[in-house]
Scaffold this active site. Structure first.
Site, short mmCIF file in Angstrom:
data_model
loop_
_atom_site.label_atom_id
_atom_site.label_comp_id
_atom_site.label_asym_id
_atom_site.label_seq_id
_atom_site.Cartn_x
_atom_site.Cartn_y
_atom_site.Cartn_z
N LYS A 138 45.35 -42.75 24.00
CA LYS A 138 45.91 -42.78 22.64
C LYS A 138 46.28 -44.21 22.24
O LYS A 138 46.13 -44.62 21.08
CB LYS A 138 47.13 -41.88 22.55
CG LYS A 138 46.81 -40.40 22.74
CD LYS A 138 48.08 -39.55 22.68
CE LYS A 138 47.75 -38.08 22.92
NZ LYS A 138 48.96 -37.22 22.94
N LYS A 195 68.19 -88.35 46.60
CA LYS A 195 68.25 -88.32 45.15
C LYS A 195 67.19 -89.24 44.57
O LYS A 195 67.00 -90.37 45.02
CB LYS A 195 69.65 -88.75 44.69
CG LYS A 195 69.95 -88.60 43.21
CD LYS A 195 71.42 -88.89 42.95
CE LYS A 195 71.80 -88.69 41.50
NZ LYS A 195 73.26 -88.86 41.28
N GLY A 220 63.58 -36.86 10.18
CA GLY A 220 63.85 -37.36 11.52
C GLY A 220 64.03 -38.87 11.52
O GLY A 220 63.94 -39.55 10.49
N ARG A 244 50.45 -56.92 4.80
CA ARG A 244 49.38 -55.92 4.71
C ARG A 244 49.28 -55.37 3.28
O ARG A 244 48.17 -55.15 2.77
CB ARG A 244 49.65 -54.80 5.71
CG ARG A 244 48.53 -53.75 5.80
CD ARG A 244 47.16 -54.37 6.06
NE ARG A 244 47.13 -55.23 7.22
CZ ARG A 244 46.75 -54.84 8.43
NH1 ARG A 244 46.36 -53.59 8.62
NH2 ARG A 244 46.73 -55.69 9.42
N CYS A 258 72.11 -83.96 40.96
CA CYS A 258 72.84 -84.39 39.75
C CYS A 258 71.94 -85.01 38.68
O CYS A 258 71.27 -84.31 37.94
CB CYS A 258 73.96 -85.33 40.14
SG CYS A 258 75.23 -85.47 38.84
N TYR A 262 74.80 -96.47 34.35
CA TYR A 262 75.26 -96.64 32.98
C TYR A 262 76.65 -96.02 32.86
O TYR A 262 77.04 -95.17 33.66
CB TYR A 262 74.30 -95.96 31.99
CG TYR A 262 74.13 -94.47 32.23
CD1 TYR A 262 75.00 -93.54 31.66
CD2 TYR A 262 73.11 -94.00 33.05
CE1 TYR A 262 74.85 -92.18 31.90
CE2 TYR A 262 72.95 -92.64 33.29
CZ TYR A 262 73.81 -91.73 32.71
OH TYR A 262 73.67 -90.39 32.95
N ASN A 283 44.38 -42.44 -0.56
CA ASN A 283 43.10 -42.72 -1.22
C ASN A 283 43.20 -42.48 -2.73
O ASN A 283 42.72 -43.29 -3.54
CB ASN A 283 41.99 -41.86 -0.64
CG ASN A 283 41.63 -42.23 0.80
OD1 ASN A 283 41.07 -41.43 1.52
ND2 ASN A 283 41.97 -43.44 1.21
N GLU A 337 77.43 -82.67 45.41
CA GLU A 337 76.90 -83.99 45.75
C GLU A 337 77.94 -84.79 46.55
O GLU A 337 79.11 -84.85 46.19
CB GLU A 337 76.56 -84.70 44.45
CG GLU A 337 76.02 -86.09 44.57
CD GLU A 337 75.73 -86.71 43.20
OE1 GLU A 337 75.01 -87.72 43.16
OE2 GLU A 337 76.24 -86.19 42.17
#
Length: 635
Positions: free
Chosen positions: A598, A115, A355, A339, A170, A121, A452, A47
């Site tokens: 799949k 800008k 595995g 679940r 800025c 401030y 089951n 700037e």
């Protein structure tokens, strides 16, 4: 050189002297030339760098404003013609003074952005000198030609349509509704910010987080160029804190109190794809207030310097590694907890093979049972040795079940599969797909019927990488009652098991380390003469480290195969040669398209990361889609 959407950008902080325009212009020009030599196509300076930000009431002096105007004309001629360059300077228009970003390209000023938000401030009193930008885009006479003047300007490269830039200055970033939001909605993929932010304790971290968050909010690139050494230290110190971010990721950052050049490669193709994927109704470019200024972008012959981790799914090492890993395991665990509670399942039934995948599924199930306060003996781990089972994996199945304290059952499937071969008239000496899949389906039958009988659920073991490649037997290991690993790719499976092994210690750790060191195999073909695994998955489909990499960039970011190939060659340079990468990339796309049927009917399972292939969630694809376009792109 094709860069696949990567734009080389630079945030530059030159040394300046307050109110010494000639000195500043020379340093800006020299820095821009060095940045262009480094391949930068977009260069952003701080700037008011032409005059210095800390001029105070000198901004009301005609001598300084005239020198600044001459400095702009000088810069237009001296900056590298091929790059798009932004530099800050005051500018008087219609009796008002504006804090502006000047856009230079091709030896001329092509646009001026004032800008919008003028601070007033603390140590900032810009309203004493500068007016805020007005609405709309007008024109101003500069260097003998009318130039667009206004906040709502998009700079678009004619030769690179996704290279679109807007600018804010800025304080514009620090307000509740920054102009960059509006610019992004109008189609700017990159926003540059010319800043002069003074340094105080703690501000660098805040600034860094702010820039990262804004880049994430706009799904864009953000270049923050900050003033440094040379600004007045009468009341403040400036550190030259340059930041380059992309959609929430910090790509590059300068060291405080070191002027210089900060480079990065922003992927505008990635940004465009992400906006298209998740926010197409917002990032439509439908706003009419913005004016588009076209320019010709410089071609960049520099190498893309971005680094691409070989394991994009695995949490990065660091202090948050354990926290992130624990979270992933908790996601799997809580999905299963819900679940089990909903179905009031008495047991959980898992096929344990010795595995990786079945080990992780068992570990997660144990965590879920502990969360529910259920007896681990109600977890039924069934090992089902067949024609291809080796002594090593069978021993691992037994040892892991014993170490975790679950119920182990052993069911030898050889007699039932042999009888099944007789039923369907298959010659058991023919080791074809029927020979393999009959075993996988027999195992699933045993698991389902056991569930089951015991009032339980079959917990699926298949992972995300296998779903991507279709490396599962349809209605065999492809099917379960809840698939805890379906969102976890193979490389992450290994990481999670290693984490749990270290946490559990003892016999469980010893066995899990053996499993981690075992070749990946479905063990559906007989062992070799020495009794070792003969059917090695990665010899058939390719290394999972490559396939997970392909999966991440192909699905998560939607990159073209040629771009996936480009970054794979960078990421795995020195690990795999190019021919190997190309071979398995083709195999990935071939299998990914052929095996969608799949994925179209997979069981419920929890999402743990940014990629999931559930047809009910992230991924909807016809099972008979043609792969020709993707295969052609690779070639």
């Amino acid at each position: 050189m094709k860069r696949h959407g990567f734009i080389k950008v630079c945030a530059a902080t030159p040394e300046i002297r307050v109110a010494d325009v000639d000195f500043n212009v020379k340093n800006i020009s020299d820095a821009a030339k060095k940045a262009a030599e480094g391949g930068a196509q977009l260069i952003v300076f701080p700037e008011l760098c032409v005059t210095g930000y800390t001029c105070g009431d000198l901004f009301n002096q005609r001598a300084l404003l005239s020198a600044a105007e001459e400095g702009i004309a000088s810069l237009a001629k001296s900056l590298p013609a091929g790059a798009l360059v932004f530099a800050g300077s005051p500018l008087e228009k219609d009796g008002r003074l504006y804090n502006c970003a000047f856009a230079f390209c091709g030896g001329a000023v092509i646009g001026v952005v004032p800008k919008s938000c003028i601070p007033n401030y603390g140590e900032f009193y810009e309203r004493r000198h500068f007016s805020p930008a007005g609405e709309g885009v007008g024109e101003i006479l500069l260097c003998g030609k009318n130039v667009p003047f206004g906040t709502d300007i998009i700079f678009r490269a004619e030769n690179m349509p996704l290279f679109t830039i807007a600018c804010e200055i800025c304080e514009d970033l620090w307000v509740p509704m920054p102009p960059s939001v509006r610019h992004a909605l109008a189609g700017a993929n990159i926003v540059c910010n010319l800043s002069c932010s003074d340094e105080i304790a703690g501000k660098a971290e805040y600034r860094r987080n702010l820039v990262k968050m804004q880049s994430s909010k706009i799904i864009g690139g953000y270049i923050y160029s900050d003033s440094g050494d040379g600004e007045s230290t009468t009341d403040m110190v400036f550190a030259g804190h340059n930041l380059i971010c992309e959609n929430g990721t910090l790509l590059a950052e300068s060291k405080l109190f070191e002027n210089g050049l900060t480079f990065a490669d922003i992927d505008v193709d990635k940004l465009d794809g992400e906006r298209r994927r998740c926010s197409s109704s917002y990032f439509s470019g439908a706003t009419t207030e913005h004016k588009t200024i076209y320019f010709t972008a410089a071609e960049c012959s520099a190498e893309v310097e971005r680094e691409f981790p070989q394991l994009p799914f695995v949490p990065k090492s660091g202090k948050r590694l354990a926290e992130r890993t624990e979270l992933i395991l908790d996601l799997q665990t809580m999905g299963l907890v819900k679940r089990l509670k909903h179905t009031r399942a008495k047991t959980a039934v898992i096929g344990i093979s010795g595995g990786l995948d079945s080990a992780l599924a068992l570990l997660v199930t144990c965590r879920a049972f502990r969360t529910l306060g259920k007896d681990l003996k109600d977890i039924i781990a069934i090992t089902m040795p067949g024609f291809g089972t080796t002594g090593k994996t069978l021993k691992s199945s037994v040892n892991l079940s014993d170490a975790l304290g679950v119920t182990l059952r052993k069911v030898d499937i050889t007699p039932s599969v042999t009888r099944h071969f007789e039923d369907i008239g298959h010659d058991a000496s023919i080791l074809d797909v029927t020979y393999e899949n009959a075993q996988a389906r027999m195992r699933t039958l045993i698991l389902m019927d056991t569930a089951n009988k015991t009032g339980g659920l079959v917990i699926g073991t298949g992972d995300l990488s296998e779903l991507a490649l279709g490396w599962a037997t349809y209605n065999g290991d492809h099917m379960s009652m809840y698939a805890v690993n379906s969102g976890v790719p193979k490389t992450l499976v290994k990481h999670l098991i290693k984490f749990e092994a270290d946490r559990l210690g003892g016999a469980a750790k010893d066995t899990l380390e053996v499993i981690l060191a075992t070749e990946i195999s479905p063990e559906l073909l007989p062992p070799d003469k020495s009794g070792k695994i003969a059917q090695k998955t990665e010899d058939i489909v390719g290394p999972y480290i490559l396939h997970d990499f392909f999966l991440y960039y192909a699905v998560r970011w939607g990159f073209a195969p040629s771009k996936v190939r480009f970054i794979a060659h960078k990421a795995f340079s020195g690990t795999f040669d190019g021919e190997v990468i190309d071979k398995w990339l083709k195999n990935f796309y071939r299998r990914f398209f052929a095996q969608q049927f799949k994925r179209s009917c997979i069981p419920d399972g929890v999402k743990v990361g940014t990629v999931m292939l559930s047809p009910r969630g992230d991924w909807r694809m016809p099972s008979d889609a043609c792969a020709a376009v993707w295969m052609d792109d690779i070639d």
